[in-house]
Enzyme design. Sequence first.
Site, PDB file in Angstrom:
ATOM      1  N   HIS A   1      -7.775   6.720  22.494  1.00 24.67           N
ATOM      2  CA  HIS A   1      -8.363   6.258  23.752  1.00 24.67           C
ATOM      3  C   HIS A   1      -7.238   5.936  24.734  1.00 24.67           C
ATOM      4  O   HIS A   1      -6.079   5.774  24.329  1.00 24.67           O
ATOM      5  CB  HIS A   1      -9.193   5.005  23.512  1.00 24.67           C
ATOM      6  CG  HIS A   1      -8.460   3.981  22.692  1.00 24.67           C
ATOM      7  ND1 HIS A   1      -8.581   3.895  21.314  1.00 24.67           N
ATOM      8  CD2 HIS A   1      -7.544   3.035  23.030  1.00 24.67           C
ATOM      9  CE1 HIS A   1      -7.797   2.938  20.850  1.00 24.67           C
ATOM     10  NE2 HIS A   1      -7.136   2.398  21.870  1.00 24.67           N
TER      11      HIS A   1
ATOM     12  N   ASP B   1      -2.360   5.471  15.641  1.00 30.87           N
ATOM     13  CA  ASP B   1      -3.410   4.463  15.709  1.00 30.87           C
ATOM     14  C   ASP B   1      -4.768   5.120  15.445  1.00 30.87           C
ATOM     15  O   ASP B   1      -5.066   6.184  15.991  1.00 30.87           O
ATOM     16  CB  ASP B   1      -3.385   3.850  17.123  1.00 30.87           C
ATOM     17  CG  ASP B   1      -4.308   2.659  17.266  1.00 30.87           C
ATOM     18  OD1 ASP B   1      -4.114   1.680  16.539  1.00 30.87           O
ATOM     19  OD2 ASP B   1      -5.234   2.714  18.110  1.00 30.87           O
TER      20      ASP B   1
ATOM     21  N   GLU C   1      -2.790   4.986  10.444  1.00 30.19           N
ATOM     22  CA  GLU C   1      -3.775   3.978  10.087  1.00 30.19           C
ATOM     23  C   GLU C   1      -5.085   4.708   9.818  1.00 30.19           C
ATOM     24  O   GLU C   1      -5.647   5.315  10.725  1.00 30.19           O
ATOM     25  CB  GLU C   1      -3.939   3.023  11.280  1.00 30.19           C
ATOM     26  CG  GLU C   1      -4.952   1.955  11.052  1.00 30.19           C
ATOM     27  CD  GLU C   1      -5.427   1.315  12.354  1.00 30.19           C
ATOM     28  OE1 GLU C   1      -5.720   0.126  12.332  1.00 30.19           O
ATOM     29  OE2 GLU C   1      -5.543   2.006  13.379  1.00 30.19           O
TER      30      GLU C   1
END
Length: 560
Positions: free
Chosen positions: A103, A200, A242
């Site tokens: 994002h 991420d 992650e």
Amino acid sequence: MDDRWYSKAVIYCLDIDTFADSDGDGVGDIRGLIGRLDYLARLGVDCLWLHPIHPSPGRDDGYDVTDYYNVDPRFGTLGDFADLLHQAESRGIRVIIDLVVNHTSDEHPWFVAARSDPGSPYRDWYVWSDTEPADRFQGMVFPGEQHETWSYDRKAKGWYYHRFYKFQPDLNFGNPAVRAEIKKIMSFWLQLGVAGFRIDAAPFVIEQTVPGQPEAAKDLEFLTELREHVQWRRADAVLLAEANVEPDELPVYFGDLGGSANRLHMLFDFMLNGRLMLALARRHPEPVIEALRDTPALPRGSQWATFLRNHDEIDLSKLTAEQRDEVFAAFGPEERMRIYGRGIRRRLAPMLGNDRRRIELAYALQFSLRGTPVLRYGEEIGMGEDLSLPGRQSIRTPMQWSHQPNAGFSPADPDKLVQPVIDSGDFGYERVNVTAQRADPGSLLAWFQRMMATVREAPEIGQGSCTHVDVKLPSGVLAHRADGPTGSMLFLHNLATDDAEVDLGSLFADADHPVDVLSDRRYEPAGKLDALRLGGYGYRWIRLRRSWSPEAVQAPPALG
Ligand code: NOJ
């Protein structure tokens, strides 16, 4: 010979804004970090993982980016960052950065253009729906702080998707232009000299979102593309992701091409993290044994990254409700210590009652288990949390360097600090700080230095196999071993409070000249005995054997 740098590394993660402030504006900065590199080198850090460094409105601690090609001006300039890479490299320290491309911030010029003009080429860089999706209230990551995953944008006259907060619209990586841009961002930072990326939210990056269908298909090939791209630019660059998913879903993230990994090099071991917490809470090793047993085999070249604390909550969502309650009861007994109904927003030292023996035991265990250990700033001196701060901010307080005002973090007025320092109680900076511990050979900091040096001298810990030794032991004791081309190590950790007597029996069966290389206190030397003693929360790392095979001699000398 396996000489992948990341399999022998200790990774240290930090937020630039709370580490060291060089210009007195109350915000940590790159020059401040440069000034602390010698500290990190002495501690034994091989690699820094920096939380997001880019310009950001800072509504999710930098995980809401407005410009991927720059550094946050509060931290310094690109020139400062290049200097950091140079200075770190000259101390043998690599730097990886967070790659937050699931994002952007809603203030990113791409999103501003996308919502302002349906004809904008950026419109399709995000994920839209003309009508309200049926799954609008499903899939929230931050329950309590987040109310929906699809939000209506008046200007755009449409609904946009955001897996995380409303101000973090998801990029549409199904759009080839977005894919190309992500690769360009990676190239830019690799060209500058970073050693890789912490990706991420990897499972969400590859989600092929369709409005109204909460179970999205995953485009794993995109991870292969990223791997290929990165490796062309810098052969030894690493992708550490992650991916907090179910264990049986994990292998595909590493990928498997004829036995070798062809997607991500490393994944954080969330499963082990939850089980470690449960084992510590129970003072019994069974959950760790289960984790070692249940983990799928990895393709060659893949690696776990182990951790006890990171910058988020301790996520207990993969435990059963009863197991979670056990951990809550032990480590997060008050409601204000918990978050999102699934986690604990505390640092390790206070969770373990600031019991030095238990803190050492926990970190000795983490660092001796499979994979690459990751250590969060401040843990090496036993910092605490500030539960008066909202959400995950509780564990994001400034590094405590000394007993000077503001913990030596910044010369600014205290009310100008990016986060308040912890200034009272057992974890206040006058009691817990680097300067005091540096002067004390018995400090936790000195212990970390010793322990990390031992890990460095025993490459089989990171590179070799890690197996549970299934022999009869006192109930709180875990025995496991690491075997690799450089030799073998045996680890005994007593998670319980009572002393334990360990019958050596088969444990030393293949030992050469067994020697103690790390322990919680002085014991009778291992080599001379039929049985070993371990104190409550005690641990002993014992070298069983070292090898001098032609391939092993290329490795650093082994202990013992
Ligand atoms: C995971 C990060 O660890 C967390 O801190 C962040 O809030 C979310 N991703 C959103 O980027």
